[in-house]
Motif scaffolding. Structure first.
Motif, short mmCIF file in Angstrom:
data_model
loop_
_atom_site.label_atom_id
_atom_site.label_comp_id
_atom_site.label_asym_id
_atom_site.label_seq_id
_atom_site.Cartn_x
_atom_site.Cartn_y
_atom_site.Cartn_z
N LEU A 37 -100.01 46.14 -42.42
CA LEU A 37 -99.30 45.22 -43.09
C LEU A 37 -98.56 45.86 -44.44
O LEU A 37 -97.31 45.51 -44.87
N ASN A 38 -99.25 46.86 -44.93
CA ASN A 38 -98.74 47.53 -45.94
C ASN A 38 -97.34 48.15 -45.62
O ASN A 38 -96.36 48.38 -46.37
N THR A 39 -97.17 48.48 -44.61
CA THR A 39 -95.71 49.07 -44.10
C THR A 39 -94.59 48.04 -43.53
O THR A 39 -93.62 48.47 -43.15
N PHE A 40 -95.15 46.55 -43.84
CA PHE A 40 -94.19 45.64 -44.03
C PHE A 40 -94.14 45.12 -45.30
O PHE A 40 -93.71 43.89 -45.06
N THR A 41 -94.54 45.62 -46.14
CA THR A 41 -94.18 45.01 -47.77
C THR A 41 -93.69 46.11 -48.27
O THR A 41 -93.97 47.25 -48.25
N TYR A 42 -92.87 45.55 -49.43
CA TYR A 42 -91.96 46.48 -50.14
C TYR A 42 -92.64 46.66 -51.69
O TYR A 42 -93.23 45.70 -52.28
N VAL A 43 -92.45 47.75 -52.21
CA VAL A 43 -93.08 47.86 -53.32
C VAL A 43 -92.58 47.01 -54.48
O VAL A 43 -93.54 46.46 -55.21
N GLY A 44 -91.38 46.97 -54.40
CA GLY A 44 -90.78 45.85 -55.21
C GLY A 44 -91.26 44.62 -55.45
O GLY A 44 -91.33 43.80 -56.43
N ASP A 57 -102.11 46.48 -54.17
CA ASP A 57 -102.19 46.10 -53.15
C ASP A 57 -102.95 44.75 -52.56
O ASP A 57 -103.01 44.18 -51.49
N TYR A 58 -103.41 44.31 -53.80
CA TYR A 58 -104.44 43.23 -53.47
C TYR A 58 -103.72 42.22 -52.49
O TYR A 58 -104.51 41.67 -51.72
N PRO A 59 -102.46 41.78 -52.95
CA PRO A 59 -101.92 40.76 -51.95
C PRO A 59 -101.67 40.90 -50.57
O PRO A 59 -101.88 39.98 -49.86
N VAL A 60 -101.59 42.24 -50.22
CA VAL A 60 -101.44 42.38 -48.85
C VAL A 60 -103.13 42.51 -48.18
O VAL A 60 -103.11 42.18 -46.84
N LEU A 61 -103.85 42.84 -48.95
CA LEU A 61 -105.22 42.83 -48.26
C LEU A 61 -105.57 41.13 -48.31
O LEU A 61 -106.14 40.86 -47.48
#
Ligand code: TYM
Length: 333
Positions: free
Chosen positions: A97-104, A129-133
């Motif tokens: 999912l990290n690869t589907f989430t933008y740093v901004g 990265d907390y929200p991605v987890l």
């Protein structure tokens, strides 16, 4: 039967002492919802380490939270109750999912900004990265609903965005979850600064009532709670944040509606009102504390619950993970 019910997912971090905010905004609702939904509840220890933890305390707080869940009335037979780190699929899906989430997007998260300010010496990648987890937690179990306090709303929104993004690129894979926020109690305020949420890590412990506080402490904290100069027990969060906060607490702990509570305290002074709030909270927490202590004395039982929970959770989580791996093109044997 189990399959037909909607799936509900939620979690609490095993950090510090839980407050009555956590109880009202989360655990007490779960108890009411467990017969209606197919429930999965986690102890989010992987989220907890985004802020430096003492290992012995983290271990202790984990069992303590598990015992608390059960003491509050969550039934490990009816629900899946497990420890996040026991199910590797969380970390695995989070990576994808990290690869589907933008740093901004992550930089804009309020909690990230708050925690970065509070822990300026340790703004680690995990904190960001907390929200991605959290999205991985929720999406792994195909949750339809996620009951949380309003402080988690932004995390729920990003979870939905990530799910929709993935589904649009591939094909429908994830259930897009809905946040479930209680009408009363989704944001319990600090007793001394009611506009701020009651927090486990508040600077002044007198503003937070902990689930482990004894009766005298609870009553003393409520006696000192901030009110206003109107001497009228009325629910009006805008103009009377202190009194409205106490009314919300009283309402949840007594099981009465806000209107019933207002009527009950009509013509009464704030002194009587605050004492009544303290008493209703202390009365409710005492048997929970006794039960929690009893459960904590039976480590074999608690370990058994975690073992069973981990197996059941992993089975469900791995089904979703393997679907995701297939869709993104990970070669499978
Ligand atoms: P955590 O451990 O900070 O808080 C647990 C739950 O308590 C709610 N809460 C409150 N509700 C009302 N008033 C308050 N003052 C108050 N303070 C806390 C929180 O909204 C939350 O529902 N990121 C989550 C844990 C988590 C999670 C998840 C939740 C990890 N993965 C997946 C749902 C789904 C957290 O830090 O909660």
């Amino acid at each position: 039967m189990q399959e037909e019910r909607k799936i509900l997912y939620s979690a609490v971090q095993p950090t510090n002492n839980l407050t009555i905010g956590n109880y009202i905004g989360a655990v007490s609702n779960w108890v009411n919802l467990q017969s209606q939904y197919d429930c999965v509840f986690a102890i989010a220890n992987m989220h907890a380490i985004t802020v430096r933890q003492n290992p012995a305390e983290l271990r202790k707080n984990t069992l303590s939270l598990l015992a608390l869940y059960i003491a509050c009335g969550i039934d490990p037979q009816k629900c899946v109750l497990y420890l996040q780190s026991h199910v590797p699929a969380h970390a695995e899906l989070a990576w994808v999912l990290n690869t589907f989430t933008y740093v901004g997007e992550m930089e804009r998260m309020t909690q990230f900004k708050d925690k970065s300010a509070k822990h300026a010496d340790n703004i680690n990648m995990g904190l960001m990265d907390y929200p991605v987890l959290m999205a991985a937690d929720i999406l792994l179990y195909r949750a339809d609903v996620v009951p949380v306090g309003v402080d988690q709303r932004q995390h729920l929104e990003i979870t939905r965005d990530i799910a929709v993004r993935f589904n649009n690129i591939y094909s429908p894979t994830f259930t897009v979850p809905e946040g479930l926020y209680m009408k009363v109690g989704a944001k319990i305020g600090d007793l001394l600064e009611p506009s701020k949420k009651m927090s486990k890590s508040a600077e002044n412990a007198n503003g937070s009532v902990f689930l482990s506080d004894d009766r005298d402490t609870i009553i003393r904290k409520f006696r000192r709670a901030v009110t206003d100069s109107e001497a009228c027990v009325k629910y009006d969060p805008e103009n009377k944040p202190g009194v409205s906060n106490l009314l919300s607490i009283y309402s949840v702990f007594s099981g009465q509606s806000i209107e019933e509570c207002e009527r009950r305290f009509e013509g009464k002074g704030y002194g009587d009102f605050k004492l009544a709030v303290g008493e209703v909270v202390a009365d409710k927490l005492a048997p929970i504390q006794t039960e929690q202590a009893k459960l904590l004395a039976d480590k074999a039982y608690l370990d058994g619950v975690l073992k069973d929970g981990a197996e059941r959770a992993a089975r469900r989580a791995n089904r979703t993970l393997s679907k995701v791996y297939k869709k993104i093109g990970f070669y499978q044997l």
